[in-house]
Write an enzyme that holds these catalytic residues in place. Structure first.
Site, PDB file in Angstrom:
ATOM      1  N   ARG A 116       0.823  -1.046  -0.045  1.00  9.93           N
ATOM      2  CA  ARG A 116      -0.004  -0.109  -0.127  1.00  9.93           C
ATOM      3  C   ARG A 116       1.078   1.297   0.026  1.00  9.93           C
ATOM      4  NH1 ARG A 116      -1.395   2.866   4.596  1.00  9.93           N
ATOM      5  NH2 ARG A 116      -1.475   0.790   5.916  1.00  9.93           N
ATOM      6  N   HIS A 161      -3.892   4.348   4.785  1.00  8.01           N
ATOM      7  CA  HIS A 161      -4.856   3.348   4.951  1.00  8.01           C
ATOM      8  C   HIS A 161      -6.011   3.850   4.335  1.00  8.01           C
ATOM      9  CE1 HIS A 161      -7.114   0.016   6.593  1.00  8.01           C
ATOM     10  NE2 HIS A 161      -8.029   0.862   7.294  1.00  8.01           N
ATOM     11  N   TYR A 221       4.070   5.954  11.234  1.00  9.75           N
ATOM     12  CA  TYR A 221       4.202   4.437  11.617  1.00  9.75           C
ATOM     13  C   TYR A 221       5.426   3.992  10.271  1.00  9.75           C
ATOM     14  CZ  TYR A 221       0.169   3.779   8.634  1.00  9.75           C
ATOM     15  OH  TYR A 221      -0.691   3.470   7.598  1.00  9.75           O
TER      16      TYR A 221
END
Length: 381
Positions: free
Chosen positions: A265, A269, A278
């Site tokens: 990805r 998200h 993160y």
């Protein structure tokens, strides 16, 4: 005497996957996959590339619409185009697809209308399309729940003695949900024609796949009695071949297959997420070098398909689709408030009628308040 399991936490690389197109666009041989894509011509590859460009453009346009306040939220699929387009293009019209919320490329390939892709994210409809018109259920927000729906549909295919196949798309995070395990137990026990298509994009929101699984996800399925394939999910040919293998097994009575498409990805998200909090920048850069569109473009250039005319036609197609998507979104009419109660149940009944009447009276109270017949306080009470 017990045998210790090897300490082999999954790595975020793709060194040990089945592959036909390298990140540099080189075509490599695979005895396991080659027979399944022998009919694929350079022109066929060109059409897959065009699909991938178009869905990337859909994704970027929808992301922009979300940033501009036209959509409440959008789940980007940037980087996962090959996994979705190639697998969807392998399906027949009578197969049925069950997805989570990121499979907008699959929806495009199944024929979902462009405005329908964003309607629920805009809040103008509880779902975007009629599933029976396109052979695809509307997205499931509850992680992993739709795998059970796919298995149920596959059982229906088996009972009807048809060779249609159910396909469940989900991410790496969903494999930790009980529903997915239950679905695989049921599929294996009843030998059902279903494909579990896992897009391992390395991150379940902010949790890396290595934190939730010490083995490759494809290693889990054989424990349920389901054969699995672990493929390069950024390789459009490998995805096409693996999906065809699984479809053939299902149609010929061989039961379920688990496909782990190792991808990444590249974006957040959802548009409400900040992946820089993160995710390491070096990791992102390493996966950008494995971009599914770039590698296929390199191969098409070698095949003489990627010409200036082809590039221009592809760009024009993508721009036209993006314009249609935007127009369909911003011009989507606001629904009448009482439509909230439509299609809640298959047939009307007293309970829903009472709720509709109560809400109608509530809406009417605002009209009364504006007319000055009663005070604002009385209207609100």
């Amino acid at each position: 005497m017990f045998t210790e399991a090897p300490d082999a936490r999954v790595r975020p690389d793709i060194d040990d996957v089945l592959q036909l197109i390298t990140p540099l666009g080189d075509r490599v041989e695979s005895p396991a996959l080659d027979p399944w894509i022998a009919d694929v011509t350079p022109e066929h590859l060109g059409s897959l590339y065009r699909d991938m460009v178009v869905v990337r453009r859909i994704d970027s346009e929808a992301t922009a619409l979300a940033r501009q306040g036209e959509l409440g939220l959008w789940p980007p699929l940037l980087g996962q185009e090959a996994a979705q387009v190639a697998s969807a293009r392998a399906l027949r019209a009578d197969d049925f697809v069950f997805t989570s919320y990121r499979e907008n490329a699959v929806a495009y390939c199944r024929g979902v209308g462009l405005a329908d892709l964003v309607r629920s994210w805009r809040g103008t409809a509880p779902s975007g399309w009629n599933p029976y018109d396109v052979g695809m259920a509307t997205p499931s927000i509850i992680i992993g729940a739709h795998t059970l729906h796919a298995v149920g549909y596959a059982m229906g295919c088996d009972l009807d003695a048809v060779d249609s196949v159910a396909v469940a798309y989900f991410g790496d995070g969903a494999t930790s949900e009980g529903d997915v395990s239950e679905a695989m137990v049921f599929a294996a026990s009843f030998h059902l024609p279903v494909i579990f298509f896992c897009q391992n994009n390395q991150w379940a929101i902010s949790e890396p796949v290595g934190l939730q699984s010490v083995r490759h996800l494809a290693d889990r399925a054989p424990g349920f009695g389901i054969p699995s394939l672990r493929i390069d999910g950024n390789d459009v040919l490998a995805v096409l071949a693996a999906t065809r293998i699984a479809l053939n097994r299902a149609r010929s009575g061989g039961g379920a297959t688990f496909i782990e498409a190792v991808t990444y990805r590249l974006g957040p998200h959802t548009t409400a997420d900040d992946p820089t909090r993160y995710r390491d920048a070096a990791e992102l850069e390493s996966w950008q070098a494995k971009d599914p569109l770039v590698r296929l473009r390199h191969l098409l250039e070698r095949e003489g398909i990627f010409t200036p005319v082809f590039e221009e036609e592809t760009t024009q197609k993508a721009d036209a689709v993006a314009a249609e998507l935007r127009a369909g979104c911003v011009n989507d009419p606001e629904p009448e408030p009482l439509r909230l109660f439509d299609h809640v149940f298959s047939t009307d009944h007293r309970g829903i009628q009472a709720q509709r009447a109560t809400y109608s009276d509530y809406l009417d109270s605002f009209d009364v308040a504006e007319s000055g017949t009663v005070s604002d306080g009385e209207a609100r009470s």
